[in-house]
Design an enzyme around this catalytic site. Structure first.
Site, PDB file in Angstrom:
ATOM      1  N   GLU A 357       0.815  -1.218   0.000  1.00 51.64           N
ATOM      2  CA  GLU A 357       0.000   0.000   0.000  1.00 51.64           C
ATOM      3  C   GLU A 357       0.847   1.266   0.000  1.00 51.64           C
ATOM      4  OE1 GLU A 357      -0.433  -2.550   2.113  1.00 51.64           O
ATOM      5  OE2 GLU A 357      -2.332  -3.424   1.440  1.00 51.64           O
ATOM      6  N   HIS A 406     -14.962  -1.766   1.827  1.00 54.39           N
ATOM      7  CA  HIS A 406     -15.065  -2.644   2.993  1.00 54.39           C
ATOM      8  C   HIS A 406     -14.965  -1.873   4.306  1.00 54.39           C
ATOM      9  CE1 HIS A 406     -14.422  -5.410  -0.257  1.00 54.39           C
ATOM     10  NE2 HIS A 406     -14.730  -6.425   0.516  1.00 54.39           N
TER      11      HIS A 406
END
Lengths: 629, 629
Positions: A357, A406
């Site tokens: 990330e 999510h």
């Protein structure tokens, strides 16, 4: 060659002298960390760098990124030598109002990105180099000066992995192995082989040199340029504070001016005023352009259901087709974030960053350096992995769009490790950020194109579950707005939600209506900036607000609403409903209920609140009574 | 050996069958990612693991950490085989209220830490292994099952670097190279050599095997145990979904139950009920204890000046001498955070993690697994680098103390890359966290021992600059309290600050007093939990509050105060002063002024606010008028 070697050496000494001078003038800064890399940069700027300082936006320019941003005195000395800034301006280093800041920022037109949080310049350089190869398709080079201390940051290895994977032979990292960190020796000291072995294992061409031998430096740069099919790294043994015996390779000399400035300058051979004519880009060409069609956003039938994450994916494809500058970046969860749709339709502009990330954000920042419009997506929870990169992206005045799927307990069975419950807070606290949390697929589609237009860090939180389509296709949802979804003339309470909780709030309103309690419902799809007017009007008109969020109580929707109301008088009573206990697994409905943010619990809270405020409202002199407008 | 090999194979099949069964019962989960590692875990638990499931707190136990937390069905199958949980409980996987959660958490007594955010289990394993070597001084082993996808996370390389550096031969990583990630093939597929070369470059013993060949697995574990002076990694080529043709090595089978459960179970040879007697620890010994003396906190003379970061360092040394379980961890900035004092005085309990903040938090989490009390310190801005690790530490119910120095614009010349301006917001949004921001050195000293007592994530923000000592040594500053520093019977406004802004608020109060405006001043040293009573009383009694913070406006002191006042009626007018524009370099005073949070600007805001609320207060029926108590 001797004369050229002398020129390089002289320039190196000038860069050292100027680094000493600027940091002495400032009374702080990092002259010693600048002096170690001075010879490397002298040869680079004299002979290998191609850059038009009069046209920093020329897409053909090379990029020079100081991953070791604290060596800013060296960078500014180079700018002076190149004639980009005057000696006087250089000496405003670290002064209030000067653009010659403690660490480089893009306030200076030649600085691509802010550095100073170590381990970020190289990952961003990878992004720029990738843009050169796959987006711009121009043969500019990216040069990145790295410290040895920062090799301890995992993000550096994400960068090594990705540059190797993509065979970025337009990228050269230069590691200034001066052995000494802030407090002591680095893990590997002067063991150049330790760096070489690691670099080679990651598929890089590694070149070990003495970083104060200009001939060796020259040879290394030539070898780097000649390297094809893999990125190159020059591992240079240097001395921190090289050239001044009082500080050279001495511990305890990090991040402070040289004590005896004049003696140091004398030892370095005195002030010089060498001007370097930096070579301009030596090729013709313009950035590649991708073909486009007119924008046709996806639409969803009211009454049906769709997940906002899916709508994000659909809209991103539509936007990508309409804007050739839009690119998608994903952290190996494209079938969850729905960037896989973009990957399928526009594979040339899709970038798989795997589960890295930090590199995902760095790649995005690198892309926007070259004016591309990156959308980076992963689970919202995992964006936390790159929080420092997002923070620094704001310092870089970067324009990037992020989508986090999510979010919250409503993801259900996967449990808390996968649930973003702090993302609204952390992204709200990024300077100049925009935080969106759409409640409906058509609304999501309307917001995605605005994300590309907007400056700064733009974060969209999406929902895993399919939720009912509330709005007609094509409705307007400006960033900074809110939508009053339900309203009567006799609203006794306002329910404010967004995303999944707008739907539970609507459920609550229906329950309350059955009991004769009218509830206003506001869709706070733009959490930052917030629609203060709509929130304040609701406060005045109902005197009672319940905020509902699938997020911890701190820093999210509730706090955003309270901030909008801070100076309101009279002030509504505000009850914040949020997740308060660590969730486990369960169905979305079970977890929403357990967190007290489903329709039933919201209705109960509203009933209780109306009981309290209604009483107040019946007493004319009390607060809230004059609120109705 | 054949019979033992058969036993291992049978157990492997049972673990597969049970992984299929639990995920089918749940309707979600990761059976295929479990099946790839089943043979590895079968041999490990049968022959190499030493663990007393009846005494999970036995300090001699090995540690088994699933860095690939999504392979939880496998872990739970192992617990069932070991007799720790029943088959029935295993089948409650992912159900609401079950402790058999989607990803492992320490709700289960045999789980050390929550995993599921990839790339964290191995760094934490390094922490546990380091505790074994240098703190506990016990020969337990740490086994860490890693995925191949998660090797892309930089944090994994931080772990590799640190384990190699510390020669942690009590640590074995097992990489389940099943080739397939969530959406497609990993960067390296089945190229085991890619993993081996990297591991060896980082100083590890690397062992390549077929991860479904129990004899090879056995040999690899034996070799790992026999390896001394370096950590070992078993790089196992496996098949995702191994044993069931419909899913074996097939794309698109990630994270979902097997379609035909019964056929899969049949193909795997049917249900089994093998019980494994896991070996108990085979050595005697208790954790090392460090000698202690009575606690004598440092003290500072009121009227002098000291930086709270220095007081933190002083107090940590005092606490470390008094508590043998306290350890310090730093990210190579010990002369800034002042953990260097601890390093000098208690070197056996100081851990240099270099510039690797993720590993710093992971090391701390690993230490607390073994009941040590870690204090980790770096610049507050750089704690952002490890935000996901902190988030997951909260899911792990970990008890760790963090100190972040150099907060806010008041650090001065270094510029925005070094300024924490979002740390209060991000740490407030961590579940169960404590956020402290002391304003004075004696107060800091009083808080440090409480940090070690407190559960959860405890963050202290410290100030770079020296600030006046306000409080006498030995005064009580409980977590959750606030201190009313200045108060009269006629306060027209309340100023709330903490850290550096308490001092600018006091400056403002003095200016206002000269104009006849009495200002109450509150020291909000405990930002979370907040002293609601003191804040609310000030609101009622003065009707006007100004919050002042060296932080962005979102999520910090202002929002914490507003949250405490959310349900107050009448409600004071609250004005939030915070940093609103991206700062540059400058002196602390220049930057505080530019941000509008120095004494002069606070006084101006207070004057304006009192002008507004004073008028209201003169109208008896208006809000705030009845507030005086």
């Amino acid at each position: 060659m001797t004369s050229q070697h002398d020129d390089w050496r002289e320039l190196g000494q000038q860069l050292r002298v100027d680094s000493v001078r600027s940091s002495s003038a400032a009374g702080s800064g990092h002259p010693t960390s600048s002096m170690s890399a001075a010879d490397l940069m002298a040869v680079l700027m004299s002979t290998y760098l191609h850059y038009d300082f009069d046209a920093p936006d020329d897409p053909r320019n090379d990029h020079l990124i100081f991953s070791k941003g604290h060596a800013s005195p060296l960078l500014y000395s180079m700018y002076k030598a190149a004639g980009a800034i005057s000696d006087d301006e250089m000496l405003t280093f670290r002064q209030f109002g000067s653009r010659i800041e403690g660490h480089p920022t893009p306030i200076l037109p030649w600085v691509d990105v802010a550095t100073g949080s170590l381990g970020q310049g190289l990952p961003i350089s990878v992004g720029v180099a990738l843009a050169g190869k796959r987006l711009d398709r121009l043969p500019y080079r990216v040069w990145c000066l790295c410290g040895d201390s920062e090799r301890a940051e995992g993000s550096m290895w994400e960068a090594f992995e990705h540059a190797g994977f993509h065979k970025l032979d337009n990228l050269t990292a230069i590691i200034d192995v001066n052995r000494l960190g802030q407090t002591g020796e680095t893990m590997h000291g002067w063991d150049l082989g330790a760096y070489r072995r690691r670099a080679e294992a990651f598929g890089w061409k590694a070149i070990e040199i003495d970083g104060h031998d200009v001939a060796a430096i020259d040879g290394a740069f030539a070898e780097a340029i000649a390297t094809t099919g893999q990125p190159s790294v020059i591992i240079a043994r240097t001395e921190k504070g090289h050239g001044v015996a009082a500080v050279s390779d001495q511990p305890g000399k990090h991040g402070k001016p040289i004590e005896d400035e004049q003696a140091a300058i004398e030892e370095l051979g005195g002030r010089r005023d060498i001007h370097v004519e930096v070579a301009k880009p030596d090729f013709e060409g313009t950035p590649h352009e991708f073909p486009t069609v007119e924008l046709t956003l996806p639409s969803y039938e009211p009454g049906t259901k769709e997940a906002t994450r899916k709508a994000f994916g659909d809209a991103l494809v539509a936007l990508g087709k309409a804007r050739g500058d839009v690119v998608a970046v994903d952290g190996e969860v494209g079938n969850s974030t729905y960037t896989e749709l973009f990957a399928n339709e526009l594979p040339d502009r899709f970038f798989q960053v795997y589960i890295a990330e930090q590199q995902m954000i760095a790649t995005s920042v690198g892309f926007q350096v070259r004016k591309w419009k990156p959308f980076a997506a992963t689970f919202a929870a995992f964006l936390a992995r790159a929080y420092d990169f997002v923070r620094m992206a704001a310092v870089s005045r970067a324009n990037i769009a992020l989508a986090g799927s999510h979010a919250g307990v409503s993801i259900g069975e996967d449990g808390p490790s996968q649930m973003a419950l702090e993302d609204l807070a952390s992204f709200r606290a990024i300077h100049g950020s925009t935080v969106l949390y759409p409640s409906d697929a058509n609304q999501t589609a309307a917001l995605v194109p605005q994300m590309a237009e907007r400056e700064g860090i733009v974060f969209m939180r999406t929902t895993r579950e399919k939720t009912p389509i509330l709005y007609a296709p094509g409705e307007d949802f400006p960033i900074g707005g809110a939508r009053v979804v339900k309203r009567t003339d006799a609203d006794a309470v306002t329910l404010i939600g967004a995303g999944i909780t707008l739907h539970t709030a609507l459920d609550a309103a229906e329950r309350l209506a059955g009991e004769g309690i009218a509830a206003r419902v506001i869709d706070l799809y733009s959490v930052k900036p917030i629609d203060e007017q709509t929130v304040r009007a609701a406060g005045r008109e109902t005197g009672a607000i319940i905020t509902v969020e699938d997020h911890w109580a701190e820093g999210g929707i509730g706090d955003a609403v309270l901030a909008a109301l801070a100076e309101e008088q009279p002030h509504p009573v505000v009850v914040k409903l949020a997740v308060s206990e660590m969730p486990g697994s369960g169905t979305p409905d079970e977890l929403l209920a357990a967190a007290g943010i489903d329709g039933e619990h919201i209705a109960a809270a509203a009933r209780d609140l109306v009981g309290r405020t209604g009483e107040q409202r019946r007493t004319p002199t009390e607060v809230g009574s004059a609120g109705r407008e």
